[in-house]
Design a protein around this motif. Structure first.
Motif, PDB file in Angstrom:
ATOM      1  N   UNK A   1      -0.179  -2.213  -1.021  1.00 38.62           N
ATOM      2  CA  UNK A   1      -0.414  -1.226   0.030  1.00 38.62           C
ATOM      3  C   UNK A   1      -1.596  -0.305  -0.302  1.00 38.62           C
ATOM      4  N   UNK A   2      -2.327  -0.626  -1.357  1.00 34.75           N
ATOM      5  CA  UNK A   2      -3.502   0.160  -1.719  1.00 34.75           C
ATOM      6  C   UNK A   2      -3.207   1.483  -2.379  1.00 34.75           C
ATOM      7  N   UNK A   3      -1.948   1.683  -2.808  1.00 34.49           N
ATOM      8  CA  UNK A   3      -1.586   2.937  -3.452  1.00 34.49           C
ATOM      9  C   UNK A   3      -1.888   2.913  -4.957  1.00 34.49           C
ATOM     10  N   UNK A   4      -2.077   1.725  -5.505  1.00 31.45           N
ATOM     11  CA  UNK A   4      -2.487   1.532  -6.895  1.00 31.45           C
ATOM     12  C   UNK A   4      -3.725   0.661  -6.881  1.00 31.45           C
ATOM     13  N   UNK A   5      -4.693   1.031  -7.690  1.00 35.53           N
ATOM     14  CA  UNK A   5      -5.957   0.309  -7.753  1.00 35.53           C
ATOM     15  C   UNK A   5      -5.747  -1.137  -8.197  1.00 35.53           C
ATOM     16  N   UNK A   6      -6.360  -2.065  -7.457  1.00 33.52           N
ATOM     17  CA  UNK A   6      -6.305  -3.481  -7.837  1.00 33.52           C
ATOM     18  C   UNK A   6      -6.954  -3.687  -9.202  1.00 33.52           C
TER      19      UNK A   6
END
Length: 293
Positions: free
Chosen positions: A268-273
């Protein structure tokens, strides 16, 4: 007996600061028998009849110890990375952050040579550093050449012992010289052939900077995880710690397990890939490490 703090260790001598005085000391033989070496940053008890003939008698209790660089009683780490020449290396930055987190030492991220970036490059940089700011790390943008951001750095190191380290050739010595012009630390330009800097710092030393002490240390081009276990790696990523209790399985590694809160946050983009991929890479590296008995 007087006490002081070791501000430099060089060629078997330890330079102990006691008030305004600095005493050159040797370590008693009992330290060799106990296989304990005094370190820069140690609070010690010593005796000395003159400024160049002292002996360290005992080392007071340490609150932390780093092996690379060898230093004790650090309040915080100032991790120096350049935005160009050499390029910003977030993989190496994450290695340093894990190293400091494993020793429970707070980190400040200082990016140098910001004057080398144009508007478009700065926008790209902002996206790359946003995950670190979201994880709670202060990020300072500086230029020693134009003296940008130096007041922010000085305010954060005042009254503290800070270890300054990071990738070679990123301007650590230039930054220290800009903060305290009396230091005159040797600096060398980056090697165009190798694309990295030369090591200009040869030993660890506590330097007086902006009302605090800064430990100038040799730079490193790599860093292993000899003191970190795979199961403890998640503790070294602040954004993971807040989510682990929401994972379906206790002891979730956040790699192969289903219903993982960390992987869901990544999706969900809440943690950096990028941060997540570095975590996976580090976890595999530690898991494959040969055990030493």
């Amino acid at each position: 007996m007087p006490e002081g703090i070791i501000i430099k260790a060089l060629s078997g001598f330890y330079y102990v600061k006691n008030g305004e005085n600095v005493i050159q000391c040797r370590a008693r033989g009992i330290f060799r028998k106990k296989k304990v070496s005094p370190l820069v940053g140690d609070s010690v008890v010593f005796e000395a009849e003159n400024p160049i003939d002292g002996y360290i008698l005992s080392i007071n209790e340490r609150k932390n110890v780093l092996n690379r660089p060898p230093i004790a009683n650090v309040d915080q780490a100032l991790l120096i990375f350049s935005v160009a020449e050499p390029d910003f290396d977030d993989g190496l930055l994450d290695r340093f952050l894990v190293h400091m987190e494993s020793h429970q030492i707070s980190s400040l991220i200082c990016l140098t040579k910001i004057d080398l970036l144009g508007v478009e490059a700065r926008e790209k940089l902002s996206k790359r550093i946003a995950p670190y700011q979201a994880a709670g790390y202060p990020v300072l943008l500086t230029s020693s050449l134009h003296r940008d951001g130096l007041e922010d750095v000085s305010g954060l190191i005042r009254g503290r012992i800070s270890v300054i380290t990071g990738q070679s050739g990123v301007g650590k010595s230039s930054l220290l010289n800009a903060l305290n012009e009396q230091l005159s630390i040797d600096t060398q330009a980056i090697s165009q052939a190798l694309g990295r800097g030369k090591h200009t710092t040869r030993h660890v030393e506590l330097l007086p900077v902006c009302g605090g002490f800064v430990a100038d240390t040799p730079g490193f081009s790599s860093l292993d995880f000899a003191e970190v276990e795979a199961n403890d790696l998640e503790d070294c990523f602040p954004e993971f710690r807040t989510l682990r209790d929401s994972c379906r399985f206790r002891g979730c590694t956040h790699i192969a397990e289903p219903d993982c809160a960390v992987k869901t946050a990544r999706d969900h983009g809440q943690i950096s890939e990028a941060r997540y991929q570095h975590y996976c890479m580090f976890f595999h590296e530690i898991s494959q490490r040969k055990k030493v008995y």
